[in-house]
Design an enzyme around this catalytic site. Structure first.
Site, mmCIF file in Angstrom:
data_model
loop_
_atom_site.group_PDB
_atom_site.id
_atom_site.type_symbol
_atom_site.label_atom_id
_atom_site.label_comp_id
_atom_site.label_asym_id
_atom_site.label_seq_id
_atom_site.Cartn_x
_atom_site.Cartn_y
_atom_site.Cartn_z
ATOM 1 C CB CYS A 76 -46.490 -8.053 19.479
ATOM 2 S SG CYS A 76 -46.008 -8.928 18.077
ATOM 3 C CB CYS A 104 -47.387 -13.979 6.491
ATOM 4 S SG CYS A 104 -45.939 -13.734 5.932
ATOM 5 C CB CYS A 134 -40.782 -18.390 7.491
ATOM 6 S SG CYS A 134 -40.303 -16.860 6.785
ATOM 7 C CB CYS A 158 -43.398 -18.585 10.712
ATOM 8 S SG CYS A 158 -44.565 -17.296 11.332
ATOM 9 N N GLY A 200 -48.219 -11.315 9.751
ATOM 10 C CA GLY A 200 -47.789 -10.704 8.438
ATOM 11 C C GLY A 200 -46.648 -10.059 8.279
ATOM 12 C CD GLU A 201 -42.123 -8.532 5.771
ATOM 13 O OE1 GLU A 201 -41.733 -9.439 6.454
ATOM 14 O OE2 GLU A 201 -41.436 -7.627 5.586
ATOM 15 C CB SER A 207 -39.876 -7.431 12.824
ATOM 16 O OG SER A 207 -39.112 -8.813 12.459
ATOM 17 C CB SER A 218 -36.524 -12.459 10.357
ATOM 18 O OG SER A 218 -37.653 -11.907 11.243
ATOM 19 C CG LEU A 219 -29.426 -13.068 9.374
ATOM 20 C CD1 LEU A 219 -29.534 -12.177 8.114
ATOM 21 C CD2 LEU A 219 -28.135 -12.316 10.235
ATOM 22 C CG ASN A 260 -41.190 -19.391 20.878
ATOM 23 O OD1 ASN A 260 -40.605 -19.821 21.918
ATOM 24 N ND2 ASN A 260 -41.216 -18.283 20.510
ATOM 25 C CB CYS A 266 -41.470 -15.180 18.143
ATOM 26 S SG CYS A 266 -40.865 -13.686 19.150
HETATM 27 N N1 SAH Z 1 -42.849 -10.974 8.945
HETATM 28 C C1 SAH Z 1 -41.854 -10.117 9.776
HETATM 29 C C2 SAH Z 1 -42.887 -10.082 11.072
HETATM 30 C C3 SAH Z 1 -42.962 -11.192 12.061
HETATM 31 S S1 SAH Z 1 -41.936 -10.867 13.343
HETATM 32 C C4 SAH Z 1 -40.707 -10.859 10.301
HETATM 33 O O1 SAH Z 1 -40.566 -11.889 9.503
HETATM 34 O O2 SAH Z 1 -39.692 -10.449 10.767
HETATM 35 C C5 SAH Z 1 -41.902 -12.369 14.292
HETATM 36 C C6 SAH Z 1 -40.596 -12.825 14.541
HETATM 37 O O3 SAH Z 1 -40.736 -14.481 15.124
HETATM 38 C C7 SAH Z 1 -39.945 -13.073 13.453
HETATM 39 O O4 SAH Z 1 -38.503 -12.911 13.539
HETATM 40 C C8 SAH Z 1 -39.921 -14.485 13.240
HETATM 41 O O5 SAH Z 1 -38.662 -15.114 12.296
HETATM 42 C C9 SAH Z 1 -40.046 -14.995 14.297
HETATM 43 N N2 SAH Z 1 -40.357 -16.465 14.548
HETATM 44 C C10 SAH Z 1 -41.389 -17.246 13.637
HETATM 45 N N3 SAH Z 1 -41.568 -18.346 13.979
HETATM 46 C C11 SAH Z 1 -40.900 -18.632 15.023
HETATM 47 C C12 SAH Z 1 -40.859 -19.569 16.054
HETATM 48 N N4 SAH Z 1 -41.509 -20.765 15.489
HETATM 49 N N5 SAH Z 1 -40.114 -19.543 16.936
HETATM 50 C C13 SAH Z 1 -39.290 -18.328 17.421
HETATM 51 N N6 SAH Z 1 -39.402 -17.412 16.597
HETATM 52 C C14 SAH Z 1 -40.073 -17.458 15.425
#
Ligand code: SAH
Length: 367
Positions: A126, A133, A137, A140, A182-183, A214, A237-238, A313, A356
Site C-alpha cells: 500500500c 491530504c 474526509c 480519515c 494522499g489522493e 483508489s 471511495s464511495l 477503523n 485504512c
Molecule cells: N485518497 C484515496 C486513497 C486513500 S485509500 C481515497 O480516498 O480513495 C484509503 C481508503 O481507506 C479509502 O477508501 C478511505 O476512504 C478509507 N478510510 C479512510 N479512513 C478510514 C477509516 N477510519 N476506517 C476505514 N477506512 C477508512
C-alpha cells in the site's frame, strides 16, 4: 555534477531540493531516460538498460554490486548518483509480521507511510501518493494532516522498491494499491508516471491488473485515466449513496456530486473493460442501515462492480463507531444477491495503526 546530466534528468524524476548530498537519483527513471543520461555522461547508452535491470529487475541498491559495469564507471556513479532518496525512520509490525508499516522521511522533511501486507496467498503493498491530504474526509486520519506536498514519481516507485525487499526469498509477485496517504488523482502526472514504470516490463514489471488506484472521486481525472487507455484497476471511495450523506462525510462530494461521479465511473468501465471497486466504510447509525444498503444497490445498478465493505477503523476520539458484527453482516447480506460481488474487508494492522485511514506519519491520528 555535470551540466548535461542535469538537463537530462526530467523534472518528474528529479528529486526535489534536499536530496542527500545533492546527488541525482536514478531510481524512478525509465530505460530511455537512463539511456539518454548515460549518453550525456559520455558512456554507451546500453549502460542505461543494464542499470535499469540491476535496479528494477534485481532490486540492487548499490552501484558496487553492478558487476557488468566497469569499476571506474561504478565508482563515478556512486559519486554522482543515488539509488533512491527515502530514509526509513519508523517501523511497526504486527507480532506475526504479516503487516508492516514503514515510515520514510522524504527530501525536504516529513514522514510518509507505506504498508506491507500479506496473507498466505498474496502480498500487497500500500503506497502513498502525497505527504498529507487536502480532502479532509471526516473519518480519515490523513485528512486531518491537511495538504502536504505531492510525492514525485520516483518517491512513489521507491516505496514499492523498498517494500519488495521485505518479500521472503523465492517470492516475487505482489499487488500494489495506491491507498496510502494522499489522493493519487490530485497528483495525477506523478502517479501515472510511477504506475507506468511499476508496470513497465523493463521496470518493476507488475502487471497492470495487479495495480489498483483508489480515489475520493475526482470525476474529470477518472475520465482522463480512461481516455489515456490506462488499464490499472480503479477503486472509488464511495461511503454513502446520497449526496446529502456523502457531502457530510466527504467535502469533495460538493465539487463532484454522485451523478457526475457515476457518469465518469461508467465511462471508465466501458473504456477499460474492467469492473470498478467501490469502497464503503461502515459507520454505525450513519450509513449502515438496510435502507442505506438499498440506496447503494440502486446507485450501482447495471455497473460491473465489486463492493468492498470496510468496517470503520478507529482514528482516535470522534463521533464515528464501527457497527456490530450483526449489523455488518445484515448490510452485506442485503447486498450479496443484488450486486455482482461483495466482500467485507477487515483491515489488517489496526493494532499498529497501519489500517485504512490510520496513516498520519509524524502527526496526530496515530492510535
Ligand atoms: N485518497 C484515496 C486513497 C486513500 S485509500 C481515497 O480516498 O480513495 C484509503 C481508503 O481507506 C479509502 O477508501 C478511505 O476512504 C478509507 N478510510 C479512510 N479512513 C478510514 C477509516 N477510519 N476506517 C476505514 N477506512 C477508512
Amino acid at each position: 555534477m555535470n551540466v548535461k546530466s542535469e538537463t537530462v534528468a526530467s523534472a518528474k524524476n528529479g528529486a526535489p531540493p534536499g536530496t542527500p548530498g545533492g546527488r541525482e537519483n536514478l531510481l524512478g527513471m525509465n530505460v530511455p531516460e537512463l539511456e539518454r543520461l548515460f549518453q550525456a555522461l559520455g558512456e554507451k547508452p546500453y549502460r542505461g538498460r543494464q542499470v535499469a535491470e540491476w535496479i528494477y529487475a534485481r532490486g540492487t541498491a548499490t552501484f558496487d554490486s553492478m558487476s557488468n559495469l566497469p569499476a571506474p564507471l561504478r565508482a563515478r556513479l556512486a559519486e554522482e548518483f543515488s539509488i533512491g532518496v527515502l530514509d526509513e525512520r519508523t517501523r511497526r509490525e504486527t507480532p506475526d509480521r504479516r503487516t508492516r508499516k514503514v515510515g520514510f522521511e522524504i527530501p525536504g522533511g516529513g514522514i510518509i507511510e507505506s504498508v506491507f501486507m500479506s496473507t498466505p496467498s498474496r502480498y500487497t503493498f500500500c503506497l502513498s501518493s502525497q505527504h498529507g491530504c487536502a480532502f479532509a474526509c471526516r473519518f480519515c486520519a490523513t485528512g486531518r494532516m491537511g495538504r502536504g506536498r505531492n510525492l514525485t514519481a520516483a518517491e512513489i516507485v521507491e516505496q514499492a522498491f523498498r517494500l519488495r525487499q521485505e518479500l521472503p526469498p523465492g517470492r516475487s509477485e505482489y499487488n500494489i494499491v495506491m491507498m496510502g496517504m494522499g489522493e493519487p488523482l490530485e497528483n495525477y502526472e506523478a502517479v501515472v508516471d510511477a504506475l507506468t514504470l511499476l508496470s513497465d516490463p523493463a521496470g518493476m514489471a507488475v502487471p497492470p491488473k495487479r495495480i489498483t488506484l483508489s480515489t475520493v472521486g475526482l470525476a474529470p481525472q477518472i475520465v482522463r485515466l480512461a481516455d489515456q487507455g490506462l488499464r490499472f484497476r480503479l477503486a472509488v471511495s464511495l461511503h454513502a449513496a446520497t449526496d446529502a450523506q456523502r457531502s457530510k462525510l466527504m467535502p469533495v462530494n460538493r465539487r463532484f456530486p454522485l451523478e457526475q461521479l457515476m457518469r465518469a465511473i461508467r465511462h471508465h468501465a466501458e473504456r477499460t473493460g474492467r469492473r470498478v471497486t467501490f469502497e464503503y466504510i461502515l459507520l454505525e447509525d450513519l450509513n449502515d442501515s438496510v435502507a442505506d444498503a438499498a440506496r447503494l444497490v440502486k446507485l450501482v445498478a447495471q455497473l460491473p462492480c465489486k463492493i468492498n465493505l470496510i468496517p470503520y477503523n478507529p482514528i482516535g476520539p470522534g463521533k464515528f463507531k464501527r457497527p456490530s458484527p450483526e449489523r455488518i453482516e445484515r448490510f452485506a447480506n442485503y447486498l450479496r444477491p443484488r450486486v455482482p460481488a461483495v466482500t467485507v474487508r477487515y483491515s489488517q494492522g489496526v493494532e499498529i495503526g497501519a489500517a485504512c485511514g490510520q496513516l498520519a506519519g509524524d502527526t496526530e491520528g496515530r492510535t
